[in-house]
Enzyme design. Structure first.
Site, short mmCIF file in Angstrom:
data_model
loop_
_atom_site.label_atom_id
_atom_site.label_comp_id
_atom_site.label_asym_id
_atom_site.label_seq_id
_atom_site.Cartn_x
_atom_site.Cartn_y
_atom_site.Cartn_z
N SER A 183 0.84 -1.19 0.00
CA SER A 183 0.00 0.00 0.00
C SER A 183 0.89 1.25 0.00
O SER A 183 1.74 1.40 -0.88
CB SER A 183 -0.95 -0.04 1.21
OG SER A 183 -1.95 0.94 1.10
N ARG A 253 -11.79 6.99 9.09
CA ARG A 253 -11.36 5.59 9.19
C ARG A 253 -12.44 4.64 8.69
O ARG A 253 -12.15 3.63 8.05
CB ARG A 253 -11.02 5.27 10.64
CG ARG A 253 -10.42 3.89 10.84
CD ARG A 253 -9.18 3.71 10.01
NE ARG A 253 -8.48 2.48 10.35
CZ ARG A 253 -7.42 2.02 9.70
NH1 ARG A 253 -6.96 2.70 8.67
NH2 ARG A 253 -6.82 0.91 10.07
N ASP A 348 -8.89 -6.19 -5.08
CA ASP A 348 -8.46 -4.89 -4.56
C ASP A 348 -8.92 -3.79 -5.51
O ASP A 348 -8.41 -3.65 -6.61
CB ASP A 348 -6.93 -4.88 -4.43
CG ASP A 348 -6.38 -3.60 -3.79
OD1 ASP A 348 -7.16 -2.65 -3.58
OD2 ASP A 348 -5.17 -3.56 -3.52
N HIS A 381 -8.24 -4.99 -0.65
CA HIS A 381 -6.92 -4.39 -0.44
C HIS A 381 -6.26 -4.94 0.82
O HIS A 381 -5.03 -5.08 0.87
CB HIS A 381 -7.07 -2.87 -0.34
CG HIS A 381 -5.77 -2.15 -0.17
ND1 HIS A 381 -4.78 -2.15 -1.13
CD2 HIS A 381 -5.29 -1.38 0.85
CE1 HIS A 381 -3.75 -1.43 -0.71
NE2 HIS A 381 -4.03 -0.96 0.49
N ASP A 382 -7.05 -5.25 1.82
CA ASP A 382 -6.51 -5.75 3.09
C ASP A 382 -5.83 -7.11 2.94
O ASP A 382 -5.21 -7.58 3.90
CB ASP A 382 -7.62 -5.87 4.13
CG ASP A 382 -7.53 -4.77 5.19
OD1 ASP A 382 -6.58 -3.96 5.14
OD2 ASP A 382 -8.41 -4.72 6.07
#
EC number: 2.3.1.31
Length: 623
Positions: A183, A253, A348, A381-382
C-alpha cells in the site's frame, strides 16, 4: 490435450468448493493494533535539517524504528520494511511475550523474510504519530513550544524516503538486500528505487500503484474534509483541548475500511447477521451489522492515531506520482539495478491489479528482472495483511530473498516431453527466450541449465515466462526464473518489438481465444517463434470419429470428453501450415511426433495423418 495456459485458481480450494469465507479468514492484522507502548522501539535524532521536496525544511527529525535479526559485517543482509498509512514500526513480534505485529506471518525466524539470516528494519514514517517526527511534536520555531499541528510542513513520499535514507546511513547500510512494502509502504519502496536506483538488490511492492487513481483520491479528500470540518479540529491545534476531532477521524477511518474490503468480503462478513448488529457504545448509526463494525473500528482508531498525521500521510500518498504513462514510468525506473517482485490482489479496488501491471509493463519493456503475481482472493486491499493471503504470496518473497550462495534455486529435476525436447534442440545456446504459458517453468529451466553461466541473466540471455496459474507462477519462481501473471488473450502489450530471440507457445495454441493476434504478437516481440500443438487430424482421432460417430478422443494427449476439454481450437498440421502461409512467415523447422507410439514422424510420412504432436519454428522476413 492439456493446455499450457492454466485457468486462474488459487493455491487453496476454489471459492465454490470451499464455501463462503469465514470472518476469521478476512480478519486483517489491523484488528490487533493498539496504542500500547512500543517495547522494542529504538530512536535516533538527526540534528541536520531535512530539506523538503515541496519547499521548506524540518530543522531536525527523530526516527522511531524497530529491528529484528543481526546485521552482518558488510551490512548486506538488511531488509527495509515500509508500513502503510495506519501502520507503525511494530511489524512483527520480537518474542512470544511481545504484542502482535501487523506482518507477523511474513517476518520472523524461518518465515519468508527470515530473521535468522536477515536484518530487518521497520521505521515509523515521517509525519506519523508512533515515535517519528510528526504533527504532534513541538514546533521548534514556535515561541511557546506548541505542536506543529496543521502547520506541519506538507511532506511527500520522497521526504519520507529521505528520512529513511538518514536512518540507513546511521545504521551503516549502503545497500538494502531488499525494500519491501504494501500500500503506502509500496509507494515508499518504489520511491526508494526512483531516487536511489542502486539502493537495493530487490524491490518488493505489494498492493500498490504508481499513483492513486481519481476514485482513491476522492475517498482521501472526503476523509480529510471529515477531519478538518470537525468542530473540535480547532485549526489543527487541539492537543491541549479537552476534546479532539475524534468524530471526523472516526468517519475518515470508516470510509477507509470500506475501501480496504471487497464486495465479497463484506457480504461474507456482514450478511449473516445483517439485521442483528452487535450493540456498542457509540454515537454512530448501528442499524445494520456493518454499521456496528464501522463504528467500532472508527472509534478504536481514534485511540491510537492522530488526526493531523492522518491528514499529513493521506496527502503525501495523494501527491505521490511516478507517472501516468508507460513512457513516464520507463523514465522513472530506467536506471534501476535491482530485480522486482510485484504482487496485487484480484479484488483490490483501491489499488487494482491494472495499476501494478502498469509498473510491470514499464519494467518489462526496460528488460528489468521482474516477477508479477495477481493473487486471487476475495479479501480486497486488506489481503496483504491477512494470514491466508500471506500464506499464498509469502513463498514468492521467500524465493526472491533466498541466499543464492547457500540456498540455490530448487533443483530442476526436469523431465521434458518430446515436444519440449524438440524445442530445446531448435533454440541456439545463449538465446533470449519468452515462454508463453510456461507451466511450472521446466522448459525455461532446461534452456538455462543447458548452458548455465554464473550470475544473473543478461539482457542477451534473458529468460522469462508468462503464466496465470498461481501454483505454476510459484513453481517457476522457485526455479529462479522471472515470470509474470498475464492472460495471453490480451496479447503481449507488456513487451516491446524484437525483445527476445525466441517466443515459445508450447501446448497452448489450442487454448488461445485469438490465435492470429497472438501469433502476430509473437512475431512482433520475438525474432523467431516456436509453437507446439496437438494435431487433431491424427489417425486415431479420425478413426474414433468415423467409426464410432463420437467426438474425437484417444488415450493420452486427447483424453477429454467434448464437455470438459480445455481446448478452444482443434488445429491440424495442415490448417496451421495454411495459416502461417497467410501470415507470410517463413517456416524454419518442423518436428512431428507420434507420442502415443514414441516415434518421430518424418515430413514425407504424412504427418497430418500419422503425428499427434507438431513443433514448428518460423520467422517473418522483411520486418
Amino acid at each position: 490435450m492439456t493446455s499450457g495456459r492454466s485457468t486462474r485458481v488459487t493455491m487453496f480450494e476454489s471459492q465454490a468448493s470451499m464455501g463462503e469465507p469465514s470472518n476469521e479468514d478476512l480478519s486483517s492484522t489491523d484488528d490487533v493494533r493498539t496504542d500500547a507502548p512500543l517495547a522494542y522501539a529504538k530512536y535516533v535524532t538527526f540534528d541536520q535539517s531535512l530539506p523538503l521536496e515541496r519547499g521548506g525544511e524540518l530543522p531536525e527529525i527523530r526516527c522511531c524504528y524497530e529491528t529484528w535479526g543481526t546485521l552482518n559485517d558488510d551490512g548486506s543482509n538488511a531488509v527495509l520494511v515500509c508500513h502503510a498509512v495506519s501502520g507503525d514500526s511494530h511489524a512483527a513480534r520480537h518474542d512470544e511475550d511481545d504484542q502482535p505485529g501487523w506482518w507477523d506471518g511474513l517476518i520472523g525466524p524461518g518465515l519468508p523474510i527470515d530473521t535468522d539470516r536477515l536484518f530487518v528494519v521497520c521505521p515509523n514514517v515521517l509525519g506519523g504519530c508512533r515515535g517519528s517526527t510528526g504533527p504532534g511534536d513541538a514546533d521548534p520555531t514556535s515561541p511557546d513550544g506548541k505542536p506543529y499541528g496543521a502547520n506541519f510542513p506538507r511532506i511527500t513520499i520522497g521526504d519520507i524516503v529521505e528520512a529513511q535514507k538518514l536512518l540507513a546511513d546511521h545504521l551503516g547500510i549502503r545497500q538494502w538486500r531488499a525494500v519491501v512494502g504494501g500500500s503506502l509502504g509500496g509507494h515508499q519502496v518504489l520511491q526508494w528505487i526512483n531516487r536511489y536506483p542502486d539502493a537495493a538488490k530487490t524491490c518488493v511492492a505489494i498492493a500498490t500503484s504508481p499513483r492513486l487513481n481519481s476514485q482513491a483520491l476522492g475517498f482521501d479528500v472526503i476523509a480529510r474534509n471529515a477531519i478538518q470540518t470537525d468542530p473540535h479540529y480547532a485549526g489543527g491545534q487541539y492537543y491541549d483541548k479537552d476534546q479532539r476531532p475524534d468524530t471526523g477521524l472516526a468517519i475518515a477511518r470508516m470510509l477507509g475500511h470500506i475501501t480496504y474490503l471487497s464486495v465479497e468480503a463484506m457480504e461474507a462478513k456482514f450478511d449473516p447477521d445483517r439485521h442483528d448488529p452487535r450493540q456498542i457504545a457509540s454515537q454512530f448509526e448501528q442499524r445494520f451489522s456493518i454499521g456496528s463494525y464501522l463504528a467500532h473500528q472508527g472509534q478504536k482508531f481514534t485511540t491510537r492515531f492522530d488526526a493531523n498525521s492522518y491528514v499529513t500521510l493521506s496527502m503525501a500518498m495523494d501527491l505521490f506520482d511516478l507517472g501516468g504513462t508507460r513512457l513516464k514510468l520507463m523514465e522513472t525506473f530506467d536506471e534501476a539495478t535491482c530485480d522486482f517482485l510485484l504482487i496485487s490482489f484480484s479484488s483490490d479496488w483501491l489499488f487494482p491489479p491494472a495499476q501494478s501491471r502498469e509498473i510491470v509493463n514499464a519494467l518489462t519493456a526496460l528488460d528489468k528482472r521482474v516477477t508479477y503475481a495477481e493473487i486471487t482472493t476475495n479479501a480486497g486491499h486488506d489481503a496483504f495483511l491477512i494470514a491466508k493471503d500471506i500464506a499464498t504470496y509469502g513463498p514468492l518473497i521467500r524465493e526472491r530473498l533466498r541466499d543464492t550462495e547457500t540456498h540455490p534455486a530448487v533443483p530442476s529435476d526436469i523431465t521434458l516431453n518430446v515436444d519440449e525436447e524438440s524445442i530445446l534442440e531448435i533454440i541456439p545456446a545463449g538465446s533470449s527466450v519468452l515462454d508463453l504459458g510456461c507451466g511450472n517453468g521446466q522448459l525455461l529451466a532446461a534452456i538455462r541449465d543447458r548452458h548455465r553461466t554464473p550470475g544473473p541473466p543478461t539482457t542477451e540471455h534473458r529468460l522469462m515466462g508468462v503464466e496465470v496459474a498461481q501454483e505454476n507462477l510459484l513453481a517457476t519462481a522457485m526455479r529462479g526464473i522471472d515470470v509474470i501473471d498475464y492472460d495471453l488473450n490480451h496479447g503481449l502489450p507488456a513487451f516491446i518489438d524484437d525483445q527476445f530471440d525466441y517466443v515459445i507457445l508450447n501446448a497452448t495454441l489450442q487454448a488461445v481465444e485469438n490465435v492470429v493476434e497472438l501469433l502476430n504478437e509473437m512475431l512482433r516481440v520475438g525474432r523467431h517463434a516456436i509453437i507446439s500443438f496437438p494435431n487433431f487430424a491424427y489417425r486415431q482421432l479420425r478413426d474414433h470419429y468415423v467409426t464410432h460417430g463420437r467426438s474425437p478422443k484417444a488415450p493420452g494427449e486427447f483424453d477429454f470428453d467434448w464437455h470438459n476439454t480445455p481446448n478452444r481450437r482443434f488445429p491440424t498440421i495442415a490448417d496451421v501450415r495454411d495459416l502461417l502461409g497467410q501470415l507470410n512467415v517463413v517456416i524454419d523447422e518442423e518436428v512431428f511426433w507420434d507420442v502415443d507410439q514414441g516415434q518421430r514422424i518424418e515430413p514425407d510420412n504424412d504427418p497430418n495423418l500419422n503425428a499427434d504432436t507438431a513443433v514448428i519454428a518460423f520467422h517473418r522476413e522483411n520486418r
